[in-house]
Scaffold this motif. Sequence first.
Motif, mmCIF file in Angstrom:
data_model
loop_
_atom_site.group_PDB
_atom_site.id
_atom_site.type_symbol
_atom_site.label_atom_id
_atom_site.label_comp_id
_atom_site.label_asym_id
_atom_site.label_seq_id
_atom_site.Cartn_x
_atom_site.Cartn_y
_atom_site.Cartn_z
ATOM 1 N N ARG A 108 0.830 -1.219 0.000
ATOM 2 C CA ARG A 108 0.000 0.000 0.000
ATOM 3 C C ARG A 108 0.857 1.259 0.000
ATOM 4 N N GLU A 109 0.600 2.160 -0.937
ATOM 5 C CA GLU A 109 1.313 3.442 -0.963
ATOM 6 C C GLU A 109 0.898 4.282 0.253
ATOM 7 N N GLY A 110 1.763 5.201 0.635
ATOM 8 C CA GLY A 110 1.538 5.991 1.831
ATOM 9 C C GLY A 110 0.949 7.364 1.573
ATOM 10 N N ALA A 111 1.113 8.243 2.577
ATOM 11 C CA ALA A 111 0.395 9.523 2.618
ATOM 12 C C ALA A 111 1.287 10.744 2.413
ATOM 13 N N PHE A 112 2.573 10.542 2.088
ATOM 14 C CA PHE A 112 3.399 11.701 1.707
ATOM 15 C C PHE A 112 3.026 12.070 0.276
ATOM 16 N N ALA A 113 1.798 12.547 0.106
ATOM 17 C CA ALA A 113 1.228 12.760 -1.223
ATOM 18 C C ALA A 113 0.020 13.679 -1.073
ATOM 19 N N GLN A 114 -0.419 14.231 -2.199
ATOM 20 C CA GLN A 114 -1.564 15.134 -2.120
ATOM 21 C C GLN A 114 -2.890 14.398 -1.962
ATOM 22 N N PHE A 115 -2.919 13.130 -2.425
ATOM 23 C CA PHE A 115 -4.141 12.336 -2.271
ATOM 24 C C PHE A 115 -3.803 10.926 -1.784
ATOM 25 N N LEU A 116 -4.794 10.320 -1.141
ATOM 26 C CA LEU A 116 -4.638 8.999 -0.544
ATOM 27 C C LEU A 116 -5.963 8.248 -0.690
ATOM 28 N N ALA A 117 -5.899 6.960 -1.038
ATOM 29 C CA ALA A 117 -7.097 6.112 -1.050
ATOM 30 C C ALA A 117 -7.065 5.190 0.162
ATOM 31 N N ILE A 118 -8.186 5.120 0.891
ATOM 32 C CA ILE A 118 -8.203 4.373 2.163
ATOM 33 C C ILE A 118 -9.641 3.922 2.428
ATOM 34 N N PRO A 119 -9.826 2.713 3.015
ATOM 35 C CA PRO A 119 -11.201 2.270 3.300
ATOM 36 C C PRO A 119 -11.965 3.283 4.146
ATOM 37 N N ASP A 120 -13.222 3.446 3.833
ATOM 38 C CA ASP A 120 -14.086 4.387 4.551
ATOM 39 C C ASP A 120 -14.117 4.094 6.046
ATOM 40 N N ARG A 121 -14.069 2.796 6.409
ATOM 41 C CA ARG A 121 -14.149 2.432 7.844
ATOM 42 C C ARG A 121 -12.915 2.881 8.615
ATOM 43 N N ASN A 122 -11.840 3.258 7.908
ATOM 44 C CA ASN A 122 -10.613 3.707 8.575
ATOM 45 C C ASN A 122 -10.606 5.204 8.884
ATOM 46 N N LEU A 123 -11.714 5.880 8.602
ATOM 47 C CA LEU A 123 -11.746 7.334 8.771
ATOM 48 C C LEU A 123 -12.513 7.726 10.033
ATOM 49 N N ILE A 124 -12.012 8.722 10.711
ATOM 50 C CA ILE A 124 -12.674 9.267 11.900
ATOM 51 C C ILE A 124 -12.900 10.753 11.661
ATOM 52 N N ASP A 125 -14.137 11.187 11.822
ATOM 53 C CA ASP A 125 -14.464 12.592 11.605
ATOM 54 C C ASP A 125 -13.731 13.482 12.613
ATOM 55 N N VAL A 126 -13.302 14.642 12.135
ATOM 56 C CA VAL A 126 -12.602 15.608 12.979
ATOM 57 C C VAL A 126 -13.544 16.774 13.265
ATOM 58 N N PRO A 127 -13.790 17.081 14.562
ATOM 59 C CA PRO A 127 -14.667 18.211 14.885
ATOM 60 C C PRO A 127 -14.111 19.522 14.307
ATOM 61 N N ASP A 128 -15.035 20.452 14.000
ATOM 62 C CA ASP A 128 -14.657 21.705 13.321
ATOM 63 C C ASP A 128 -13.588 22.501 14.066
ATOM 64 N N ASP A 129 -13.613 22.430 15.406
ATOM 65 C CA ASP A 129 -12.682 23.268 16.164
ATOM 66 C C ASP A 129 -11.282 22.666 16.287
ATOM 67 N N ASN A 130 -11.045 21.557 15.623
ATOM 68 C CA ASN A 130 -9.711 20.940 15.673
ATOM 69 C C ASN A 130 -9.011 21.069 14.322
ATOM 70 N N PRO A 131 -7.847 21.710 14.288
ATOM 71 C CA PRO A 131 -7.118 21.809 13.027
ATOM 72 C C PRO A 131 -6.640 20.424 12.564
ATOM 73 N N LEU A 132 -6.560 20.219 11.252
ATOM 74 C CA LEU A 132 -6.136 18.917 10.720
ATOM 75 C C LEU A 132 -4.685 18.611 11.087
ATOM 76 N N ARG A 133 -3.875 19.641 11.246
ATOM 77 C CA ARG A 133 -2.481 19.442 11.656
ATOM 78 C C ARG A 133 -2.422 18.715 13.007
ATOM 79 N N LYS A 134 -3.371 19.022 13.877
ATOM 80 C CA LYS A 134 -3.452 18.361 15.179
ATOM 81 C C LYS A 134 -4.061 16.960 15.020
ATOM 82 N N ALA A 135 -5.069 16.859 14.175
ATOM 83 C CA ALA A 135 -5.739 15.564 13.973
ATOM 84 C C ALA A 135 -4.795 14.525 13.376
#
Lengths: 326, 326
Positions: A108-135
């Motif tokens: 599997r290729e990694g995430a040092f890239a502008q886009f990444l494909a990953i199973p939907d079940r592997n995603l966790i929503d990030v609340p609006d008040d949290n920057p993605l850099r922290k997430a």
Amino acid sequence: MKALVYDGVETLGYRDVPDPVPAEGEQLIRVSAVGICGSDMHAYLGHDARRPAPLILGHEAAGTITGGPKDGTRVTVNPLVTCQTCAACKSGRENLCPDRQIISMHPREGAFAQFLAIPDRNLIDVPDDNPLRKAALAEPLAVSWHAVKIALQALHPDMDRDALVIGGGAIGLAAALALNAMGVRRVTIAEPQAARRKFLQTTCHQTVTEAASGPYPLIIDAVGYSATRAIASACAAPGGVIAHVGLGEDSGGLDVRRMTLQEITFIGCYTYTAEDFREAAQAIFDGRMGALDWTESRAMSDGFSAFQALHSGRIAAPKIILDPWS
Amino acid sequence: MKALVYDGVETLGYRDVPDPVPAEGEQLIRVSAVGICGSDMHAYLGHDARRPAPLILGHEAAGTITGGPKDGTRVTVNPLVTCQTCAACKSGRENLCPDRQIISMHPREGAFAQFLAIPDRNLIDVPDDNPLRKAALAEPLAVSWHAVKIALQALHPDMDRDALVIGGGAIGLAAALALNAMGVRRVTIAEPQAARRKFLQTTCHQTVTEAASGPYPLIIDAVGYSATRAIASACAAPGGVIAHVGLGEDSGGLDVRRMTLQEITFIGCYTYTAEDFREAAQAIFDGRMGALDWTESRAMSDGFSAFQALHSGRIAAPKIILDPWS
């Protein structure tokens, strides 16, 4: 898209590669922030057979779903892709799945890239008040969260919980934060690099030592070299627990005679369960892991020089976060 | 009294020594049966700094109280003498007492002798229908009972409990019997010596192999050498548990990389708690440890030749019991 590709020992290339194509059940993520892990460094140095060149490294990612009904949803990525059907997965120990894969490891290729494909079940929503850099810190924090959790479960309930964390990188610091979050207040981090020690004391408000002595009922070895295992097995209190996270050296260092005579438990720790990942992410979102202001951001186009600086010990911050869009 | 005294490397002397004098709270025991342990063999070979010459070895004893109100009471001996006041003792982990002593280790003389002085609280009554030769097995069986108990406690409840025991000496065989007594039916003993393998199969009705392969969720290393730890860490199932009992070599052998990637737990095990000793003795008395017909008796006057035969691998029986009165 642009990606940072591991091309061979101590060589990274920043260049155009084809966009990933999501398989069924997968989402396409526009990556906003991706951390550099110690295991990326092992691969960069040619020490990780699981990551043969050429390969896009990086597995600590947060970003935004692109396309489909969830377009625009901000997410952090659990990079551990498991079968969901084996006995280990069914018992909630997905990290022991015999078919487990991790992005940035063959195949599997990694995430040092502008886009990444990953199973939907592997995603966790990030609340609006949290920057993605922290997430994007959810992944390394989940590693530490998991190790601390199983170490505390293994510790005899009558024992004190004073803890020593060996190594002041991101995993070690996150272990100290996770210990605090789980109620262990007396935590010492052992770190040999002076600049990082100062950073941990001043920016992160941690208790830090250059050389540890014991005894400590609870020890997290967040490095995984012979020398750190020697410290761990010398400093563990009788009846104590060592949780071992790193993959620095394959063997050696443990004083097995002392571990036997003093009934010390040594637990190998690898990644996290899906539950532990969710718990660690939630601990970030609700502020239990602190301000998380100890990262340093770099453009992914400067990623190669970031690896060189990390390898030469010139960076005090425990974590470098890359931005694939600058 | 007559005693078998360790006089230096590979030298034992059978001779007259002064009778022991019981201190306050101690009883004088007329020793009827005393087993030879692997640790006695380490000492005999000059490998145990805790047992400097000259010293009476032996700590697996059963006999009869001599003198006082309990005169004539048949007892088996828990040889671990602890302070009863420290945090470890108070929490029931007497084996972690910082002031622990064991008879046959400096400064306490051992039980290869006609008489022994030992605290009254270290004695367990032996029912009339149990021969003292069998009751002398309480100590090695307690070592194994304790190791199996903590290994089973550490094993994830969702995992199978198929077990591998490395080493077919008394501790290994007793571990297999303890596993059976605690409900683990599928147990394999790995033992390289052909004569002992045959003995374990025919006399002890055990499943035996020369070379183990895995995976096993539960492994008891009853030897404690680099080679046996290498087997243990290679054969443990993902998420499995290794209980490590022996003191053969101080370090080396563990595949720490595999233990980390597969989350294997390694537990150092030493002696027993007072509770575990009582449980193991009770399991002997009520027949749960089997017929215990796998010992071989020798006169203590022939003890030196018994050590020589054991060291040369010429004895198939897992345990030699010495009789101090012949």
